[in-house]
Design a protein around this motif. Structure first.
Motif, PDB file in Angstrom:
ATOM      1  N   ASP A  42      73.243 -79.305  23.950  1.00  0.00           N
ATOM      2  CA  ASP A  42      72.965 -79.569  25.747  1.00  0.00           C
ATOM      3  C   ASP A  42      71.662 -79.117  25.852  1.00  0.00           C
ATOM      4  OD1 ASP A  42      75.584 -80.404  25.685  1.00  0.00           O
ATOM      5  OD2 ASP A  42      76.419 -78.594  26.214  1.00  0.00           O
ATOM      6  N   MET A  43      71.031 -77.842  25.127  1.00  0.00           N
ATOM      7  CA  MET A  43      69.818 -77.167  25.713  1.00  0.00           C
ATOM      8  C   MET A  43      68.724 -78.118  25.215  1.00  0.00           C
ATOM      9  SD  MET A  43      70.284 -72.933  25.055  1.00  0.00           S
ATOM     10  CE  MET A  43      71.089 -73.000  23.636  1.00  0.00           C
ATOM     11  N   ILE A  44      68.882 -78.636  23.857  1.00  0.00           N
ATOM     12  CA  ILE A  44      67.716 -79.592  23.358  1.00  0.00           C
ATOM     13  C   ILE A  44      67.746 -80.969  24.167  1.00  0.00           C
ATOM     14  CG2 ILE A  44      67.573 -80.910  21.278  1.00  0.00           C
ATOM     15  CD1 ILE A  44      66.775 -78.037  20.955  1.00  0.00           C
ATOM     16  N   PRO A 128      45.883 -83.258  24.745  1.00  0.00           N
ATOM     17  CA  PRO A 128      46.525 -82.712  26.310  1.00  0.00           C
ATOM     18  C   PRO A 128      47.960 -82.529  25.785  1.00  0.00           C
ATOM     19  CG  PRO A 128      44.980 -84.630  26.630  1.00  0.00           C
ATOM     20  CD  PRO A 128      45.110 -84.448  25.176  1.00  0.00           C
ATOM     21  N   GLY A 129      48.477 -81.365  26.329  1.00  0.00           N
ATOM     22  CA  GLY A 129      50.025 -81.116  26.378  1.00  0.00           C
ATOM     23  C   GLY A 129      50.251 -80.694  24.839  1.00  0.00           C
ATOM     24  N   PHE A 130      49.584 -80.213  24.069  1.00  0.00           N
ATOM     25  CA  PHE A 130      49.517 -79.664  22.591  1.00  0.00           C
ATOM     26  C   PHE A 130      50.921 -79.007  22.393  1.00  0.00           C
ATOM     27  CE2 PHE A 130      49.249 -77.152  18.852  1.00  0.00           C
ATOM     28  CZ  PHE A 130      48.853 -78.239  17.826  1.00  0.00           C
ATOM     29  N   GLY A 131      51.094 -78.019  23.280  1.00  0.00           N
ATOM     30  CA  GLY A 131      52.356 -77.205  23.024  1.00  0.00           C
ATOM     31  C   GLY A 131      53.673 -77.969  23.221  1.00  0.00           C
ATOM     32  N   GLN A 132      53.701 -78.889  24.391  1.00  0.00           N
ATOM     33  CA  GLN A 132      55.017 -79.732  24.476  1.00  0.00           C
ATOM     34  C   GLN A 132      55.171 -80.875  23.540  1.00  0.00           C
ATOM     35  OE1 GLN A 132      52.546 -79.133  26.820  1.00  0.00           O
ATOM     36  NE2 GLN A 132      53.509 -78.911  28.834  1.00  0.00           N
ATOM     37  N   ARG A 133      53.940 -81.225  23.018  1.00  0.00           N
ATOM     38  CA  ARG A 133      54.110 -82.349  22.089  1.00  0.00           C
ATOM     39  C   ARG A 133      54.349 -81.648  20.832  1.00  0.00           C
ATOM     40  NH1 ARG A 133      50.406 -87.080  22.892  1.00  0.00           N
ATOM     41  NH2 ARG A 133      50.068 -87.138  20.609  1.00  0.00           N
ATOM     42  N   GLN A 134      54.173 -80.577  20.125  1.00  0.00           N
ATOM     43  CA  GLN A 134      54.541 -79.842  19.246  1.00  0.00           C
ATOM     44  C   GLN A 134      56.040 -79.427  19.365  1.00  0.00           C
ATOM     45  OE1 GLN A 134      52.808 -79.309  16.203  1.00  0.00           O
ATOM     46  NE2 GLN A 134      51.655 -80.735  17.320  1.00  0.00           N
ATOM     47  N   TRP A 135      56.583 -79.143  20.346  1.00  0.00           N
ATOM     48  CA  TRP A 135      57.944 -78.883  20.431  1.00  0.00           C
ATOM     49  C   TRP A 135      58.668 -80.057  20.477  1.00  0.00           C
ATOM     50  CZ3 TRP A 135      62.111 -80.637  22.998  1.00  0.00           C
ATOM     51  CH2 TRP A 135      63.055 -79.631  23.248  1.00  0.00           C
ATOM     52  N   PHE A 136      58.382 -81.301  21.334  1.00  0.00           N
ATOM     53  CA  PHE A 136      58.985 -82.542  20.986  1.00  0.00           C
ATOM     54  C   PHE A 136      58.973 -83.122  19.393  1.00  0.00           C
ATOM     55  CE2 PHE A 136      58.784 -87.226  21.070  1.00  0.00           C
ATOM     56  CZ  PHE A 136      59.889 -87.293  21.767  1.00  0.00           C
ATOM     57  N   TYR A 137      57.653 -82.975  18.950  1.00  0.00           N
ATOM     58  CA  TYR A 137      57.875 -83.128  17.440  1.00  0.00           C
ATOM     59  C   TYR A 137      58.835 -82.414  16.426  1.00  0.00           C
ATOM     60  CZ  TYR A 137      53.306 -85.614  18.466  1.00  0.00           C
ATOM     61  OH  TYR A 137      52.423 -86.160  19.058  1.00  0.00           O
ATOM     62  N   ARG A 168      68.368 -74.426  17.327  1.00  0.00           N
ATOM     63  CA  ARG A 168      68.532 -73.239  18.138  1.00  0.00           C
ATOM     64  C   ARG A 168      67.198 -72.420  18.481  1.00  0.00           C
ATOM     65  NH1 ARG A 168      72.732 -70.568  19.918  1.00  0.00           N
ATOM     66  NH2 ARG A 168      73.989 -71.512  18.234  1.00  0.00           N
ATOM     67  N   GLN A 169      66.364 -72.276  17.483  1.00  0.00           N
ATOM     68  CA  GLN A 169      65.035 -71.760  17.741  1.00  0.00           C
ATOM     69  C   GLN A 169      64.306 -72.404  18.706  1.00  0.00           C
ATOM     70  OE1 GLN A 169      63.169 -71.608  13.964  1.00  0.00           O
ATOM     71  NE2 GLN A 169      64.201 -69.882  13.266  1.00  0.00           N
ATOM     72  N   LEU A 170      64.279 -73.564  18.771  1.00  0.00           N
ATOM     73  CA  LEU A 170      63.738 -74.613  19.630  1.00  0.00           C
ATOM     74  C   LEU A 170      64.398 -74.747  21.166  1.00  0.00           C
ATOM     75  CD1 LEU A 170      62.873 -77.503  17.408  1.00  0.00           C
ATOM     76  CD2 LEU A 170      61.241 -76.142  18.534  1.00  0.00           C
ATOM     77  N   ALA A 173      63.491 -71.023  22.491  1.00  0.00           N
ATOM     78  CA  ALA A 173      62.114 -70.566  22.482  1.00  0.00           C
ATOM     79  C   ALA A 173      61.614 -70.650  24.158  1.00  0.00           C
ATOM     80  CB  ALA A 173      61.406 -71.447  22.192  1.00  0.00           C
ATOM     81  N   GLN A 174      60.681 -70.225  24.539  1.00  0.00           N
ATOM     82  CA  GLN A 174      59.983 -70.277  25.680  1.00  0.00           C
ATOM     83  C   GLN A 174      59.654 -71.734  26.175  1.00  0.00           C
ATOM     84  OE1 GLN A 174      60.017 -67.889  28.368  1.00  0.00           O
ATOM     85  NE2 GLN A 174      60.959 -66.704  27.311  1.00  0.00           N
ATOM     86  N   PRO A 175      59.748 -72.261  27.495  1.00  0.00           N
ATOM     87  CA  PRO A 175      59.280 -73.464  27.404  1.00  0.00           C
ATOM     88  C   PRO A 175      57.899 -73.679  26.749  1.00  0.00           C
ATOM     89  CG  PRO A 175      60.499 -72.880  29.312  1.00  0.00           C
ATOM     90  CD  PRO A 175      60.155 -71.599  28.545  1.00  0.00           C
ATOM     91  N   PRO A 176      57.346 -74.837  26.256  1.00  0.00           N
ATOM     92  CA  PRO A 176      56.186 -75.192  25.560  1.00  0.00           C
ATOM     93  C   PRO A 176      55.019 -75.302  26.711  1.00  0.00           C
ATOM     94  CG  PRO A 176      57.378 -76.900  25.389  1.00  0.00           C
ATOM     95  CD  PRO A 176      58.364 -75.773  26.033  1.00  0.00           C
TER      96      PRO A 176
END
Length: 178
Positions: A42-44, A128-137, A168-170, A173-176
């Motif tokens: 659900d969180m993912i 641009p958006g490197f943190g969010q992109r890494q989380w998505f990948y 679970r870690q993802l 984790a804090q939002p990217p």
């Protein structure tokens, strides 16, 4: 099911990264597994929707990727990288996806790989958006892993690198950030 809806075919596809709808299909499939924590899924699911709305992944600039750049596939001698191994996951995709896998790993007895990659290949991180992109990948890699290697025991008994533990870690984790 067709290759567009079959979770095993989606997880095994050469497309990198998978789309939000494909990841949703993997989540749907993972929900049926005995040891999968529904709250984590659900969180993912919620975070995927949030992150996907903040990033743009253009296929126009795709490059050839190693696809499995982890410490096990890097030969080091005298503190220098002398070879990359294991090219069966080579495919085309966004340049910055190469930084997603090493984030979960460190060199045996050495420093984390991401700082090494950032020093040697700063262009990987200039997106641009490197943190969010890494989380998505990373979420995509973990979901693919969960399809290929479903949870076979309760989460605390799974190997540290198991897809469910990565999810679970993802999820926790804090939002990217960019």
């Amino acid at each position: 099911p067709s290759a567009e809806t079959d979770p095993v075919a989606i997880a095994a596809s050469t497309l990198t990264p998978l789309s939000v709808s494909q990841l949703g299909r993997l989540i749907e499939h993972a929900r049926a597994a005995v040891f999968t924590d529904q709250a984590v899924l659900d969180m993912i699911t919620a975070r995927l929707a949030e992150v996907a709305g903040q990033i743009t992944i253009s296929r126009d600039a795709d490059v050839v990727l190693h696809g499995d750049c982890t410490p096990a596939n890097v030969l080091v001698q005298d503190g220098r990288v002398i070879a990359l191994l294991d090219f069966e996951w080579t495919r085309r995709g966004p340049r910055d996806i190469e930084a997603a896998l090493p984030a979960f790993s460190t060199w045996a007895g050495g420093p984390p790989m991401l700082p090494w990659l950032a020093e040697c290949y700063p262009e990987l991180f200039d997106v641009p958006g490197f943190g969010q992109r890494q989380w998505f990948y990373r979420a995509g890699f973990a979901l693919r892993g969960l399809i290929h290697w479903p949870a076979f025991a309760p989460e605390p008994e799974l190997p540290k690198g198991h897809g469910l533990r990565q999810l679970r870690q993802l999820a926790e984790a804090q939002p990217p950030v960019t």
